[in-house]
Design a protein around this motif. Structure first.
Motif, PDB file in Angstrom:
ATOM      1  N   TYR A   1      -7.437   2.756  -4.089  1.00  0.00           N
ATOM      2  CA  TYR A   1      -7.270   1.421  -4.669  1.00  0.00           C
ATOM      3  C   TYR A   1      -8.580   0.649  -4.576  1.00  0.00           C
ATOM      4  N   THR A   2      -8.741  -0.327  -5.448  1.00  0.00           N
ATOM      5  CA  THR A   2      -9.870  -1.245  -5.368  1.00  0.00           C
ATOM      6  C   THR A   2      -9.467  -2.572  -6.017  1.00  0.00           C
ATOM      7  N   ARG A   3     -10.380  -3.520  -6.121  1.00  0.00           N
ATOM      8  CA  ARG A   3     -10.067  -4.807  -6.724  1.00  0.00           C
ATOM      9  C   ARG A   3      -9.637  -4.648  -8.184  1.00  0.00           C
ATOM     10  N   PRO A   4      -8.799  -5.537  -8.717  1.00  0.00           N
ATOM     11  CA  PRO A   4      -8.239  -6.730  -8.064  1.00  0.00           C
ATOM     12  C   PRO A   4      -7.094  -6.375  -7.120  1.00  0.00           C
ATOM     13  N   ARG A   5      -6.783  -7.299  -6.218  1.00  0.00           N
ATOM     14  CA  ARG A   5      -5.734  -7.055  -5.224  1.00  0.00           C
ATOM     15  C   ARG A   5      -4.372  -6.877  -5.886  1.00  0.00           C
ATOM     16  N   GLU A   6      -4.140  -7.625  -6.965  1.00  0.00           N
ATOM     17  CA  GLU A   6      -2.902  -7.471  -7.724  1.00  0.00           C
ATOM     18  C   GLU A   6      -3.252  -7.225  -9.183  1.00  0.00           C
ATOM     19  N   TRP A   7      -2.582  -6.259  -9.799  1.00  0.00           N
ATOM     20  CA  TRP A   7      -2.830  -5.918 -11.196  1.00  0.00           C
ATOM     21  C   TRP A   7      -1.514  -5.536 -11.861  1.00  0.00           C
ATOM     22  N   GLU A   8      -1.156  -6.269 -12.922  1.00  0.00           N
ATOM     23  CA  GLU A   8       0.085  -6.045 -13.668  1.00  0.00           C
ATOM     24  C   GLU A   8       1.301  -5.986 -12.738  1.00  0.00           C
ATOM     25  N   GLY A   9       1.310  -6.859 -11.755  1.00  0.00           N
ATOM     26  CA  GLY A   9       2.430  -6.932 -10.832  1.00  0.00           C
ATOM     27  C   GLY A   9       2.408  -5.891  -9.730  1.00  0.00           C
ATOM     28  N   ARG A  10       1.403  -5.074  -9.696  1.00  0.00           N
ATOM     29  CA  ARG A  10       1.290  -4.036  -8.660  1.00  0.00           C
ATOM     30  C   ARG A  10       0.212  -4.445  -7.669  1.00  0.00           C
ATOM     31  N   THR A  11       0.518  -4.326  -6.374  1.00  0.00           N
ATOM     32  CA  THR A  11      -0.419  -4.769  -5.349  1.00  0.00           C
ATOM     33  C   THR A  11      -0.923  -3.586  -4.524  1.00  0.00           C
ATOM     34  N   ILE A  12      -2.078  -3.785  -3.926  1.00  0.00           N
ATOM     35  CA  ILE A  12      -2.610  -2.797  -2.990  1.00  0.00           C
ATOM     36  C   ILE A  12      -1.727  -2.798  -1.742  1.00  0.00           C
ATOM     37  N   PRO A  13      -1.369  -1.641  -1.190  1.00  0.00           N
ATOM     38  CA  PRO A  13      -0.564  -1.617   0.039  1.00  0.00           C
ATOM     39  C   PRO A  13      -1.182  -2.473   1.138  1.00  0.00           C
ATOM     40  N   ASP A  14      -0.356  -3.271   1.787  1.00  0.00           N
ATOM     41  CA  ASP A  14      -0.833  -4.209   2.800  1.00  0.00           C
ATOM     42  C   ASP A  14      -1.620  -3.532   3.907  1.00  0.00           C
ATOM     43  N   VAL A  15      -1.226  -2.318   4.286  1.00  0.00           N
ATOM     44  CA  VAL A  15      -1.882  -1.644   5.405  1.00  0.00           C
ATOM     45  C   VAL A  15      -3.372  -1.449   5.136  1.00  0.00           C
ATOM     46  N   LEU A  16      -3.758  -1.302   3.871  1.00  0.00           N
ATOM     47  CA  LEU A  16      -5.161  -1.084   3.539  1.00  0.00           C
ATOM     48  C   LEU A  16      -5.993  -2.351   3.620  1.00  0.00           C
ATOM     49  N   LEU A  17      -5.336  -3.482   3.703  1.00  0.00           N
ATOM     50  CA  LEU A  17      -6.028  -4.772   3.729  1.00  0.00           C
ATOM     51  C   LEU A  17      -6.022  -5.430   5.094  1.00  0.00           C
ATOM     52  N   GLY A  18      -5.359  -4.790   6.064  1.00  0.00           N
ATOM     53  CA  GLY A  18      -5.200  -5.415   7.370  1.00  0.00           C
ATOM     54  C   GLY A  18      -6.345  -5.211   8.327  1.00  0.00           C
ATOM     55  N   GLY A  19      -7.251  -4.278   8.034  1.00  0.00           N
ATOM     56  CA  GLY A  19      -8.404  -4.074   8.898  1.00  0.00           C
ATOM     57  C   GLY A  19      -8.159  -3.191  10.099  1.00  0.00           C
ATOM     58  N   ASP A  20      -6.940  -2.677  10.274  1.00  0.00           N
ATOM     59  CA  ASP A  20      -6.634  -1.788  11.398  1.00  0.00           C
ATOM     60  C   ASP A  20      -6.922  -0.358  10.961  1.00  0.00           C
ATOM     61  N   HIS A  21      -8.048   0.173  11.376  1.00  0.00           N
ATOM     62  CA  HIS A  21      -8.503   1.476  10.882  1.00  0.00           C
ATOM     63  C   HIS A  21      -7.603   2.626  11.335  1.00  0.00           C
ATOM     64  N   ALA A  22      -7.015   2.502  12.506  1.00  0.00           N
ATOM     65  CA  ALA A  22      -6.099   3.546  12.984  1.00  0.00           C
ATOM     66  C   ALA A  22      -4.860   3.604  12.091  1.00  0.00           C
ATOM     67  N   LYS A  23      -4.325   2.430  11.738  1.00  0.00           N
ATOM     68  CA  LYS A  23      -3.161   2.390  10.867  1.00  0.00           C
ATOM     69  C   LYS A  23      -3.506   2.876   9.456  1.00  0.00           C
ATOM     70  N   ILE A  24      -4.704   2.523   8.999  1.00  0.00           N
ATOM     71  CA  ILE A  24      -5.141   2.970   7.674  1.00  0.00           C
ATOM     72  C   ILE A  24      -5.245   4.494   7.642  1.00  0.00           C
ATOM     73  N   GLU A  25      -5.836   5.074   8.677  1.00  0.00           N
ATOM     74  CA  GLU A  25      -5.977   6.523   8.736  1.00  0.00           C
ATOM     75  C   GLU A  25      -4.617   7.205   8.797  1.00  0.00           C
ATOM     76  N   ALA A  26      -3.698   6.642   9.576  1.00  0.00           N
ATOM     77  CA  ALA A  26      -2.351   7.211   9.673  1.00  0.00           C
ATOM     78  C   ALA A  26      -1.637   7.134   8.323  1.00  0.00           C
ATOM     79  N   TRP A  27      -1.799   6.014   7.621  1.00  0.00           N
ATOM     80  CA  TRP A  27      -1.177   5.863   6.299  1.00  0.00           C
ATOM     81  C   TRP A  27      -1.746   6.877   5.316  1.00  0.00           C
ATOM     82  N   ARG A  28      -3.055   7.016   5.328  1.00  0.00           N
ATOM     83  CA  ARG A  28      -3.683   7.958   4.414  1.00  0.00           C
ATOM     84  C   ARG A  28      -3.243   9.388   4.694  1.00  0.00           C
ATOM     85  N   ARG A  29      -3.145   9.732   5.968  1.00  0.00           N
ATOM     86  CA  ARG A  29      -2.701  11.086   6.331  1.00  0.00           C
ATOM     87  C   ARG A  29      -1.267  11.315   5.859  1.00  0.00           C
ATOM     88  N   ALA A  30      -0.409  10.327   6.076  1.00  0.00           N
ATOM     89  CA  ALA A  30       0.982  10.456   5.657  1.00  0.00           C
ATOM     90  C   ALA A  30       1.087  10.595   4.139  1.00  0.00           C
TER      91      ALA A  30
END
Length: 228
Positions: A179-208
């Protein structure tokens, strides 16, 4: 330096897409080399014939063993694998590309017509490689795919080595969604976990996500993870 030699009836097909973007820049700067050998130069008779009718009958023509061998033998091997692009070959994989990228280069023979005389495949120890479960008009497009898969892995070609480590097939899984900007496009948003700054959670989400997508789209890859 990684050196690619291509035996083909259509040398004008190269470098093709290998001459653009970062791979083309690396070629122009000498990070790798590409040369073509015109198979027709080794043809026989006044018309430089490279093929003949199939033994036993059948449609089409077959590339002659003596012509192909003369072209092959004109190229210094330098311990490079000799590869015949063929729909009956092993499917190209990331492991194969990594193995060849770590070596001195490759020699490719682009098939045409109904194929290549089996005797030269055996006599010259050729590896048969396919790039998909489909038949092409010739091996040139397949050669471009194989070379791009190898050359992009060479140190410095892409600039950012971490992009290679994290991509599809690097550990037997397909890549996670991007994902990249814009944060919202045609009613679809970037998953919140990717915007929270918690790299461990981001890595876990990506792995899943990689696990989910691989299981859904390429379940055959699940059994290969421990081998990569």
């Amino acid at each position: 330096m990684f050196a690619a030699s291509i035996i083909t009836l259509f040398p004008e097909a190269f470098p093709g897409t290998l001459g653009v973007s970062l791979i083309g820049k690396a070629l122009r700067e000498g990070a790798w080399s590409l040369d073509t050998v015109q198979l027709r130069d080794f043809g026989l008779g006044p018309h430089k014939n490279v093929d003949d009718t199939p033994a036993g009958g059948g449609a089409g023509m077959v590339i002659r063993a003596d012509v192909a061998a003369a072209a092959i033998d004109s190229i210094p091997r330098h311990d490079r694998p000799l590869i015949y692009l063929s729909p009956r070959g092993r499917q190209l994989s990331q492991d194969m590309a990594q193995q060849w990228a770590a070596g001195p280069g490759v020699i490719l023979l682009c098939g045409r017509f109904e194929g290549l005389d089996e005797r030269v495949i055996e006599a010259r120890g050729m590896q048969e490689v396919a790039v998909g479960n489909a038949v092409l008009a010739g091996g040139e497009a397949a050669a471009l795919v194989l070379l791009e898969a190898c050359v992009r892995l060479l140190p410095g070609v892409l600039g950012n080595q971490s992009s290679i480590v994290e991509e599809s097939f690097s550990d037997g899984l397909l890549e996670h969604p991007q994902y990249t900007r814009p944060r919202e496009w045609e009613g679809r948003t970037i998953p919140d976990v990717l915007l929270g700054g918690d790299h461990a959670k981001i890595e876990a989400w990506r792995r899943a996500e990689r696990e989910r997508i691989t299981a859904q789209r390429r379940p055959d890859l699940h059994g290969t993870r421990s081998k990569n």
